[in-house]
Design a protein around this motif. Structure first.
Motif, PDB file in Angstrom:
ATOM      1  N   GLU A 119     -27.534  -3.507 -16.186  1.00  0.00           N
ATOM      2  CA  GLU A 119     -26.891  -3.407 -14.873  1.00  0.00           C
ATOM      3  C   GLU A 119     -27.002  -4.746 -14.158  1.00  0.00           C
ATOM      4  N   ARG A 121     -27.254  -6.329 -10.669  1.00  0.00           N
ATOM      5  CA  ARG A 121     -27.646  -5.728  -9.392  1.00  0.00           C
ATOM      6  C   ARG A 121     -27.905  -6.810  -8.348  1.00  0.00           C
ATOM      7  N   HIS A 122     -27.367  -6.586  -7.150  1.00  0.00           N
ATOM      8  CA  HIS A 122     -27.689  -7.411  -5.984  1.00  0.00           C
ATOM      9  C   HIS A 122     -28.875  -6.763  -5.266  1.00  0.00           C
ATOM     10  N   GLU A 123     -30.010  -7.452  -5.239  1.00  0.00           N
ATOM     11  CA  GLU A 123     -31.172  -6.950  -4.509  1.00  0.00           C
ATOM     12  C   GLU A 123     -31.177  -7.574  -3.129  1.00  0.00           C
ATOM     13  N   GLU A 208     -29.761 -11.882  -7.261  1.00  0.00           N
ATOM     14  CA  GLU A 208     -28.956 -11.115  -8.195  1.00  0.00           C
ATOM     15  C   GLU A 208     -29.653 -11.113  -9.559  1.00  0.00           C
ATOM     16  N   CYS A 264     -36.028  -7.365 -14.370  1.00  0.00           N
ATOM     17  CA  CYS A 264     -34.942  -7.978 -13.596  1.00  0.00           C
ATOM     18  C   CYS A 264     -34.883  -9.464 -13.928  1.00  0.00           C
TER      19      CYS A 264
END
Length: 274
Positions: A119, A121-123, A208, A264
């Protein structure tokens, strides 16, 4: 007492070599019944055969010489049972380690596979309580458990603390490159609370990531790291920032008993955040 026999006959009867019999004599766990003062020949008694078999069998099973000495000198059955039970438990642990190693080696026979799901993903920026340290990779397990427990205790005593938190970690590239570097564990900061001494309040910047969920604890996580790194470099643009992990399924009562780890991998922005 039985009959006296030569060291040669005793070796045949017990499957212990002359060298082994001399060694066991020297360390005091199987002394000859008689030594000829003129020739130095060793003679054993047939009553010692069972004693010799016990030594040989337990040495073949990996029992240490001190444990064999304790076993042979124990007068009561309970003490002997305790020694044997302890050794059996050690053998079972070694057997499980061997099974785990065999499984890991079999897995290595297959190439690292493309992960089933990665995935992007924008954290968002995240206010956290954190504890960081510069450590060697050999220290990371003990540091991880102690630090996560400290963070748990800090959050648990804070006013308005949540009933469940997802702890995370940040690991600088130097930990992987040089086996020594900066590691930081964090938990979301409780609202309107001041962290205790030794715990830092900070805000993690938005970033990201390519995210892969590794099931279970950290066993085999190196393969998940490899799969995610391959994906990030082949399909995205890898960034050199710290690796981030999220530990899922833990509770305040058992912070280190998580059921999955989100890895991540930082990447350069590819799409605008939502």
């Amino acid at each position: 007492m039985g009959a006296k026999v030569s060291i040669g006959d005793f070796a045949v009867m017990t499957s212990l070599s002359r060298k082994a019999l001399r060694h066991y004599h020297d360390i005091g766990i199987l002394e000859p019944a008689h030594i000829d003062v003129h020739t130095g020949y060793r003679f054993y008694d047939t009553s010692q055969v069972d004693h010799a078999h016990i030594i040989r069998r337990f040495r073949a099973l990996g029992m240490s010489i001190p444990d064999i000495k304790a076993l042979l000198s124990a007068d009561d059955a309970a003490a002997r049972t305790d020694i044997i039970t302890t050794h059996l438990a050690q053998m079972e642990e070694q057997l499980q380690q061997t099974r785990d190693t065999v499984g890991a080696l079999r897995e290595l026979l297959s190439p690292v596979r493309t992960p089933a799901h990665v995935e992007v993903r924008h954290e968002p920026a995240l206010a956290v309580w954190s504890i960081g340290a510069t450590i060697d990779t050999s220290e990371i397990d003990s540091w991880f458990g102690a630090t996560l427990t400290t963070l748990r205790d800090a959050v648990a005593t804070a006013e308005g603390a949540p009933t469940a938190v997802v702890p995370g970690g940040l690991y600088e590239r130097a930990l992987f490159l040089e086996s020594r570097g900066r590691a930081t564990l964090f938990v979301p900061a409780p609202q309107s609370a001041v962290p205790p001494d030794g715990v830092r309040a900070e805000v993690l910047p938005k970033a990201e990531f390519a995210v892969l969920t590794h099931p279970g604890g950290h066993d085999g996580i190196d393969r998940s790291y490899a799969a995610l790194g391959i994906y990030a470099n082949e399909h995205l643009i890898s960034d050199q920032g710290p690796i981030r992990e999220h530990y899922l399924g833990s509770t305040l009562a058992t912070p280190t008993a998580f059921t999955a780890t989100e890895i991540c991998w930082p990447i350069f922005s590819t799409t605008p955040p939502p």
